[in-house]
Every structure is written in structure tokens, then in C-alpha cells.
Design an enzyme around this catalytic site. Structure first.
Site, PDB file in Angstrom:
ATOM      1  N   ARG A 197       0.831  -1.214   0.000  1.00 49.56           N
ATOM      2  CA  ARG A 197       0.000   0.000   0.000  1.00 49.56           C
ATOM      3  C   ARG A 197       0.863   1.262   0.000  1.00 49.56           C
ATOM      4  NH1 ARG A 197      -5.438  -1.996   1.893  1.00 49.56           N
ATOM      5  NH2 ARG A 197      -5.673  -3.589   0.290  1.00 49.56           N
ATOM      6  N   SER A 200      17.535 -14.217   8.778  1.00 56.93           N
ATOM      7  CA  SER A 200      17.031 -13.602   7.540  1.00 56.93           C
ATOM      8  C   SER A 200      17.656 -12.235   7.322  1.00 56.93           C
ATOM      9  CB  SER A 200      15.508 -13.442   7.624  1.00 56.93           C
ATOM     10  OG  SER A 200      14.925 -14.682   7.928  1.00 56.93           O
ATOM     11  N   ASP A 256      10.392 -14.433  18.957  1.00 62.78           N
ATOM     12  CA  ASP A 256      11.351 -14.572  20.072  1.00 62.78           C
ATOM     13  C   ASP A 256      11.758 -13.253  20.733  1.00 62.78           C
ATOM     14  OD1 ASP A 256      11.274 -17.214  19.476  1.00 62.78           O
ATOM     15  OD2 ASP A 256      13.339 -17.370  18.756  1.00 62.78           O
ATOM     16  N   ALA A 269       3.852 -16.963  37.242  1.00 64.54           N
ATOM     17  CA  ALA A 269       4.603 -18.210  37.472  1.00 64.54           C
ATOM     18  C   ALA A 269       5.415 -18.145  38.765  1.00 64.54           C
ATOM     19  CB  ALA A 269       5.544 -18.465  36.291  1.00 64.54           C
ATOM     20  N   GLU A 270       5.661 -19.322  39.326  1.00 68.04           N
ATOM     21  CA  GLU A 270       6.477 -19.424  40.552  1.00 68.04           C
ATOM     22  C   GLU A 270       7.955 -19.269  40.211  1.00 68.04           C
ATOM     23  OE1 GLU A 270       3.400 -20.823  40.615  1.00 68.04           O
ATOM     24  OE2 GLU A 270       3.145 -19.529  42.359  1.00 68.04           O
ATOM     25  N   ARG A 318       3.773 -22.987  51.461  1.00 70.40           N
ATOM     26  CA  ARG A 318       3.028 -21.765  51.791  1.00 70.40           C
ATOM     27  C   ARG A 318       1.538 -21.884  51.489  1.00 70.40           C
ATOM     28  NH1 ARG A 318       4.820 -17.752  48.655  1.00 70.40           N
ATOM     29  NH2 ARG A 318       6.364 -18.990  47.568  1.00 70.40           N
ATOM     30  N   LYS A 320      -0.100 -22.786  48.585  1.00 72.45           N
ATOM     31  CA  LYS A 320      -0.682 -22.494  47.265  1.00 72.45           C
ATOM     32  C   LYS A 320      -1.397 -23.733  46.737  1.00 72.45           C
ATOM     33  CE  LYS A 320       2.105 -18.674  45.604  1.00 72.45           C
ATOM     34  NZ  LYS A 320       2.717 -18.018  44.445  1.00 72.45           N
TER      35      LYS A 320
HETATM   36  P1  ADP Z   1      15.259 -16.394  11.334  1.00 72.49           P
HETATM   37  O1  ADP Z   1      15.316 -15.390  10.249  1.00 72.49           O
HETATM   38  O2  ADP Z   1      13.871 -16.593  11.862  1.00 72.49           O
HETATM   39  O3  ADP Z   1      16.294 -16.129  12.409  1.00 72.49           O
HETATM   40  P2  ADP Z   1      16.984 -18.521  10.291  1.00 72.49           P
HETATM   41  O4  ADP Z   1      18.109 -18.227  11.223  1.00 72.49           O
HETATM   42  O5  ADP Z   1      16.637 -19.946  10.053  1.00 72.49           O
HETATM   43  O6  ADP Z   1      15.613 -17.834  10.711  1.00 72.49           O
HETATM   44  O7  ADP Z   1      17.363 -17.837   8.904  1.00 72.49           O
HETATM   45  C1  ADP Z   1      16.467 -17.865   7.811  1.00 72.49           C
HETATM   46  C2  ADP Z   1      17.245 -17.960   6.524  1.00 72.49           C
HETATM   47  O8  ADP Z   1      18.056 -16.789   6.352  1.00 72.49           O
HETATM   48  C3  ADP Z   1      18.249 -19.106   6.439  1.00 72.49           C
HETATM   49  O9  ADP Z   1      17.662 -20.340   6.115  1.00 72.49           O
HETATM   50  C4  ADP Z   1      19.138 -18.628   5.308  1.00 72.49           C
HETATM   51  O10 ADP Z   1      18.533 -18.826   4.042  1.00 72.49           O
HETATM   52  C5  ADP Z   1      19.211 -17.117   5.600  1.00 72.49           C
HETATM   53  N1  ADP Z   1      20.414 -16.830   6.369  1.00 72.49           N
HETATM   54  C6  ADP Z   1      20.643 -17.093   7.675  1.00 72.49           C
HETATM   55  N2  ADP Z   1      21.892 -16.728   8.040  1.00 72.49           N
HETATM   56  C7  ADP Z   1      22.480 -16.238   6.933  1.00 72.49           C
HETATM   57  C8  ADP Z   1      23.783 -15.707   6.637  1.00 72.49           C
HETATM   58  N3  ADP Z   1      24.718 -15.628   7.571  1.00 72.49           N
HETATM   59  N4  ADP Z   1      24.027 -15.292   5.370  1.00 72.49           N
HETATM   60  C9  ADP Z   1      23.070 -15.382   4.425  1.00 72.49           C
HETATM   61  N5  ADP Z   1      21.842 -15.878   4.634  1.00 72.49           N
HETATM   62  C10 ADP Z   1      21.537 -16.298   5.864  1.00 72.49           C
HETATM   63  O1  F6P Z   2      12.419 -18.167  15.845  1.00 73.35           O
HETATM   64  C1  F6P Z   2      11.133 -18.471  16.257  1.00 73.35           C
HETATM   65  C2  F6P Z   2      11.042 -19.899  16.728  1.00 73.35           C
HETATM   66  O2  F6P Z   2       9.679 -20.097  16.980  1.00 73.35           O
HETATM   67  C3  F6P Z   2      11.910 -20.286  17.919  1.00 73.35           C
HETATM   68  O3  F6P Z   2      11.405 -19.859  19.149  1.00 73.35           O
HETATM   69  C4  F6P Z   2      11.940 -21.775  17.786  1.00 73.35           C
HETATM   70  O4  F6P Z   2      13.064 -22.299  18.425  1.00 73.35           O
HETATM   71  C5  F6P Z   2      12.025 -21.968  16.319  1.00 73.35           C
HETATM   72  O5  F6P Z   2      11.423 -20.824  15.730  1.00 73.35           O
HETATM   73  C6  F6P Z   2      11.369 -23.221  15.828  1.00 73.35           C
HETATM   74  O6  F6P Z   2      11.320 -23.155  14.451  1.00 73.35           O
HETATM   75  P1  F6P Z   2      10.836 -24.319  13.467  1.00 73.35           P
HETATM   76  O7  F6P Z   2       9.937 -25.209  14.223  1.00 73.35           O
HETATM   77  O8  F6P Z   2      10.167 -23.578  12.360  1.00 73.35           O
HETATM   78  O9  F6P Z   2      12.084 -24.970  13.018  1.00 73.35           O
END
Ligand code: ADP
Ligand code: F6P
Length: 322
Positions: free
Chosen positions: A25, A105, A127, A186-187, A211, A213
Site C-alpha cells: 500500500r 534472515s 522470540d 509463574a512461581e 506456603r 498455594k
Molecule cells: P530467522 O530469520 O527466523 O532467524 P533462520 O536463522 O533460520 O531464521 O534464517 C532464515 C534464513 O536466512 C536461512 O535459512 C538462510 O537462508 C538465511 N540466512 C541465515 N543466516 C544467513 C547468513 N549468515 N548469510 C546469508 N543468509 C543467511
Molecule cells: O524463531 C522463532 C522460533 O519459533 C523459535 O522460538 C523456535 O526455536 C524456532 O522458531 C522453531 O522453528 P521451526 O519449528 O520452524 O524450526
């Protein structure tokens, strides 16, 4: 800039669709065509790139997941993979790229920026482990899902006088565990960042039993020093804990569902700001929430620094668990 592309990558997060819609958009506002890359870097390498019209992003604001789908791709981590990705963008006349995803990513986004194509990142991950933004897209929704689950579990836990070990997502980051622990009463909370022993969990549960709970809850992050099953087996053998033990792994339920108002707003603001940043000639940056403003921060910093949990929240969790 007349033609840009957008992708969602890594773990999906509620609000990613709202961000895609906002980029498209904003493109209409500034006279820029926005192309969608399907399945993240996998789709980029395959040239799976299609024009997104305004109508194609109608009715997606409230939907979880991502209409562009997502993927993880090992080849893109290599220099050749990244160069091939750049060629695919050039072949389609794409002049700029918006990458919505987690820290991995955004490393990919940084690699493309280093090869010379303008790139802006948007933090999307439940996360909340991304440096440079107070909140990432999806965190608020995931937290609310966890709280809803905790409340439900508390009903059955009280009825049976049980202690529940609840495992939440977060392989390297305990943000969801700590915040849901505080907000769900949570505890004790166990995170990957802070050394906690199984004995400490046992002591916290036993203390609540003594205590008077009627139930107890321990929130355990996925990346805790021990697994939830190991902990359950350990506690089962310790009669002094008092409560009967049950465990519940919330799993991918935490990543699905309609984004909250907060996530819709955050994603919408970030999507528009990302397109504007490209129009301003910015590259190698991520849009982040700082204070009340959406600001740009360098991807170099985002990908080299680690977001720390505010230490005072651990203290807050401890005080409130009495
Ligand atoms: P998130 O983006 O949720 O942290 P990932 O760590 O699995 O998930 O990264 C997603 C994708 O990004 C990877 O599968 C890869 O294709 C790309 N990526 C991750 N690290 C790098 C890197 N150091 N250089 C280039 N591409 C990367
Ligand atoms: O990065 C988000 C997240 O949900 C993490 O908390 C978890 O460890 C991971 O992705 C699990 O990813 P997947 O099940 O897609 O491999």
C-alpha cells in the site's frame, strides 16, 4: 525507485501479512510496484517473484502466517547463492528489497546489501531476540497466546493441586518465558540466558506448596539448560515438592493465529517506513521501534549485536512470585 520486492523469511510470525500489506500500500502511495518473493531465499533463487496488487493484499491484515510463505535455505548462506539471488533480482528489474524476518534472515539481507542492491529489513520473529528494536512483529501475539494457555492450565492445575511445567518457545532467548512468567504469575522461570538448576525449580515449587498455594507453575524456555521432560522426571522422584507434576509443551500454537492490535500497528508502521526508507535511498538498515518512533538502525549493528533481556525483569518475576 520504481520496482521493489518483499519477502518473509525464517520462522513465520503473526503480523507478517500486515507488514506485506503495508509495503504494497505504501508502494501505491509512492508510485512503486511491489513484487512478492515466495518462500523467502528459496523462492528468490528459483525466481519465484510475482507482482502484488492492492487487491492481493486485501483481507490479510488479520491473518496469521504469511501469504508469501517462508523457508530456510542453506544455499543462500554461500557467496554463490547470494550472487545468484542478486542476478534473479536484476533479471526482473527489481531495484530494492524488503526482507521481513528474524536475525538469520536479516543476515541474508545484509549479504545482499553488501553486493550492492538496496535492502531494508523488518524484524519479524516471536522470540524478540533482534537487536535494534524494542519489539519484533509477532512477539505481542505470541505472548498473548501463551498467557491464554497459562490461564487455562491454571484452572485445571488448581482443581487437582498440581504443579505444571510449561515449555514456551525461545531456543536462544528467554524473553517469551520471562515475560509470560511475570504476566501469568509463574512461581519460577527458566531461560537460556540465566543458569538455573533443577534443584532451584524444585525448591521454588516446594516453597509454594509449603506456603499453601493450590497449584504452581514453572515456565521453561525451549532453550533452557535442561529439557522439560528431564525436569519432570527429576521432580517426579522428589517427594518433597508436594505437588503432582504435569508438563505441557505449547509448541507451534504460539506462532499461529490472528495478530493483536499491537502487532498489526507495529507491522503496518514498519512496512510503510521500510518502503519510505528505500525511497529515501537508505540501504543496509532495519526499521525498529525505539521509544514510540519507528527508526532505522544499521543492519551491521543488528546482525553483530545481541539483544539482552532487561535484568530488572528477573527481579520483578522473583518479587511477584511470593
Ligand atoms: P530467522 O530469520 O527466523 O532467524 P533462520 O536463522 O533460520 O531464521 O534464517 C532464515 C534464513 O536466512 C536461512 O535459512 C538462510 O537462508 C538465511 N540466512 C541465515 N543466516 C544467513 C547468513 N549468515 N548469510 C546469508 N543468509 C543467511
Ligand atoms: O524463531 C522463532 C522460533 O519459533 C523459535 O522460538 C523456535 O526455536 C524456532 O522458531 C522453531 O522453528 P521451526 O519449528 O520452524 O524450526
Amino acid at each position: 525507485m520504481k520496482r521493489v520486492a518483499v519477502m518473509t523469511s525464517g520462522g513465520d510470525a503473526p503480523g507478517m501479512n500486515a507488514a506485506i500489506r503495508a509495503v504494497v500500500r505504501a508502494g501505491l502511495e509512492y508510485g512503486v510496484e511491489v513484487y512478492g518473493i515466495r518462500q523467502a531465499y528459496t523462492g528468490l533463487l528459483a525466481g519465484d517473484i510475482e507482482l502484488l496488487t492492492s487487491r492481493e493484499v486485501s483481507g490479510i491484515l488479520q491473518r496469521g502466517g504469511t501469504i508469501l510463505q517462508t523457508a530456510r535455505n542453506e544455499e543462500f548462506k554461500t557467496r554463490q547463492g547470494q550472487q545468484r539471488g542478486l542476478r534473479r533480482l536484476n533479471e526482473r528489474g527489481i531495484e530494492g528489497l524488503v526482507v521481513i524476518g528474524g536475525d538469520g534472515s536479516l543476515r541474508g539481507a545484509m549479504a545482499l546489501h553488501n553486493l550492492g542492491i538496496p535492502v531494508v529489513g523488518i524484524p519479524g520473529s516471536i522470540d524478540n531476540d533482534i537487536w535494534g528494536t524494542n519489539m519484533s512483529i509477532g512477539v505481542d501475539t505470541a505472548l498473548n497466546i501463551i498467557l491464554d494457555s497459562l490461564d487455562r492450565i491454571r484452572d485445571t492445575a488448581t482443581s487437582h493441586q498440581r504443579a505444571f511445567l510449561i515449555e514456551v518457545m525461545g531456543r536462544n532467548c528467554g524473553y517469551l518465558a520471562l515475560m509470560s512468567g511475570i504476566l501469568g504469575g509463574a512461581e519460577i522461570v527458566v531461560t537460556p540466558e540465566k543458569a538455573t538448576s533443577m534443584d532451584e525449580v524444585a525448591a521454588a515449587l516446594e516453597d509454594s506448596y509449603v506456603r499453601g498455594k493450590t497449584h504452581a507453575v514453572a515456565v521453561i524456555a525451549e532453550g533452557a539448560p535442561f529439557t522439560t521432560s528431564e525436569l519432570a522426571a527429576y521432580l517426579d522422584k522428589k517427594e518433597s515438592v508436594g505437588f503432582e507434576i504435569r508438563l505441557s509443551i505449547l509448541g507451534h500454537i504460539q506462532r499461529g493465529g490472528s495478530p493483536t492490535a499491537f502487532d498489526r500497528l507495529l507491522a503496518s508502521r514498519m512496512g510503510v517506513r521500510a518502503l519510505e526508507a528505500l525511497q529515501e535511498g537508505q540501504s543496509g538498515v532495519m526499521v525498529g521501534l525505539q521509544g514510540r518512533e519507528i527508526k532505522t538502525v544499521s543492519l551491521e549493528e543488528v546482525t553483530t549485536k545481541t539483544r539482552q533481556i532487561n535484568e530488572s525483569f528477573y527481579e520483578l518475576a522473583r518479587i511477584l512470585s511470593r
